[in-house]
Design an enzyme around this catalytic site. Structure first.
Site, short mmCIF file in Angstrom:
data_model
loop_
_atom_site.label_atom_id
_atom_site.label_comp_id
_atom_site.label_asym_id
_atom_site.label_seq_id
_atom_site.Cartn_x
_atom_site.Cartn_y
_atom_site.Cartn_z
N GLY A 177 3.11 0.60 40.80
CA GLY A 177 2.92 1.60 39.74
C GLY A 177 4.13 2.51 39.61
O GLY A 177 4.52 2.89 38.51
N SER B 191 -1.21 -0.58 38.60
CA SER B 191 -0.82 -1.01 39.95
C SER B 191 -1.92 -1.85 40.57
O SER B 191 -3.11 -1.53 40.45
CB SER B 191 -0.58 0.26 40.79
N CYS C 299 2.87 16.48 53.40
CA CYS C 299 3.49 17.21 54.50
C CYS C 299 4.98 17.26 54.22
O CYS C 299 5.70 16.30 54.44
CB CYS C 299 3.21 16.48 55.80
#
Ligand code: PLP
Length: 401
Positions: free
Chosen positions: A79, A206, A332
């Site tokens: 994707g 995707s 993160c």
């Protein structure tokens, strides 16, 4: 967790917007091309060349799911590649157009192209969403300029499941002579899409979100749209993407698309029922919880729930011990846990943005799994809240945050 005694050995997988299990039928479909039929579809000899038929078969299956012509499908590796191909391919094909419109809640495969586009001297307008994750059509219309090339707006958001008004955006784009690309990675297989009837010029998808393997995707390019390839090479994919076709994965994607067409009603009814049961169960059993984003229109498999006064990551780790897989949607970044850009764009309050969890289901989930989650989750949250320094808005204010 004294009273939780029904620990499950088998994973309760509720992270299907991240990736899905490969359907056994899709796996079967790819194996012949990894074993005996390993030829190159571009070869002159029949051992390879005859495999062209298999490429066509997969293309037809996807075209049938999307309501478009097989020649309008270009296979890509994922994707993200499709999103890059759409934007860069159009920018290269229309150098006189210098302005692009998108939204603040796109996937990084779109969002992180913006600095690159700006470096190339293009102007990019990001349309903000409201507190429920909805987009205002008027703001898109106001943003259109003389040299606007493209509006790129996702079909449905990966974190909240909120569905965007793609028909209306497409109609607006047509009226104003602007191209319209939609990232439908999360919509494919979950919502009926009929490109025959929808004014969308390019659409990304995707494989690994619809039970095909990772590493295969595609871009619908409406007939007549001018685009430059992103991957320059041989004449594969009608010279729109170089590189020997990944036939095993393409065959798997074709089969997965066929299954998705068969299962779309189950997705709408049984999966939505399980999602609603989970959502209502959590909201009623756990205090200070709310759904992030509008609940209508929304993908049938997704709920994003803000659980105030806990850390989402701590909750994920605690759920992991009980073999439940979900996601926070936060990344993160450089050692600090950043709340999701989507929830930030929606203005989700501080007390729940860090404790927001996305549950995303698939046709493989069962009611028994949902009952299990509803049994263990309230106790997990209660324990985490006992450890939290914040138990109310007053606590938060007292900390001066
Ligand atoms: N666009 C959206 C909306 C997505 O949710 C994802 C994946 O999570 C992508 C694009 C990227 O797809 P891929 O993982 O195949 O590169």
């Amino acid at each position: 967790m004294g009273s939780i005694n029904s620990y499950r050995e088998k994973i309760v997988y509720l992270d299907n917007n991240a990736t899905t299990r490969v359907a056994p039928e899709a796996l079967e479909a790819m194996l012949p091309f990894l074993r005996e039929k390993y030829g190159n579809p571009s070869s002159m000899h029949s051992f390879g060349g005859d495999l062209d038929i298999e490429l066509d078969r997969a293309r037809r299956r996807i075209a049938s799911l999307l309501g478009c012509q097989p020649q309008e499908i270009v296979f890509t590796s994922c994707g993200s590649e499709s999103d890059n191909f759409a934007i860069r391919g159009l920018v290269d094909a229309y150098p006189e157009k210098r302005h692009i419109i998108t939204t603040t809640v796109e996937h990084p495969a779109i969002k992180n192209q913006i600095p690159y586009l700006k470096k190339r001297g293009l102007r990019v307008t990001e349309i903000a969403v409201d507190g429920k994750g909805n987009i205002d059509l008027n703001r898109i219309e106001e943003a259109i300029e003389e040299d606007t090339l493209l509006i790129s707006c996702m079909y449905a958001n990966n974190e909240t499941g909120v569905i965007f008004p793609v028909r209306e955006i497409g109609e607006l784009a047509r009226r104003r002579g602007v191209l319209f690309h939609s990232d439908a990675v999360q919509a494919l297989g979950k919502l009926p899409i009929d490109l025959n009837d929808l004014p969308i010029d390019l659409l990304s998808f995707s494989g690994h979100k619809i039970h095909a393997p990772k590493g295969i995707g595609g871009l619908f390019i409406r007939r007549g749209i001018k685009i430059r390839p992103l991957i320059i090479g041989g004449h594969q994919e009608r010279s729109r993407r170089g590189g020997t076709e990944n036939l095993p994965y393409i065959a798997a994607l074709g089969r997965a698309a066929e299954l998705a067409a068969e299962n779309i009603n189950e997705e709408k009814s049984r999966v939505a029922y399980l999602r609603d049961k989970l959502e209502v169960g959590i909201l009623s059993a756990i205090e200070s919880t709310e759904v992030n984003g509008t609940t209508e229109p929304r993908l049938p498999n997704t709920t994003n729930i803000g659980i105030h006064f806990i850390e989402g990551e701590a909750l994920l780790l605690a759920m992991d011990k009980y073999n439940i897989a979900a996601s926070t949607g936060s990344a993160c970044a450089s050692g600090s846990l950043q709340p999701s850009h989507v929830l930030r764009a929606m203005g989700v309050p501080f007390t729940s943005i860090h404790g927001s969890v996305r549950f995303s289901l698939s046709i493989y989930n069962t009611e028994e799994e949902i009952d299990y989650v509803l049994q263990v989750l309230p106790e997990i949250v209660e324990k985490l809240r006992r450890l939290s320094p914040f138990h109310s808005l007053e606590d938060v204010k007292a900390f001066g945050v």
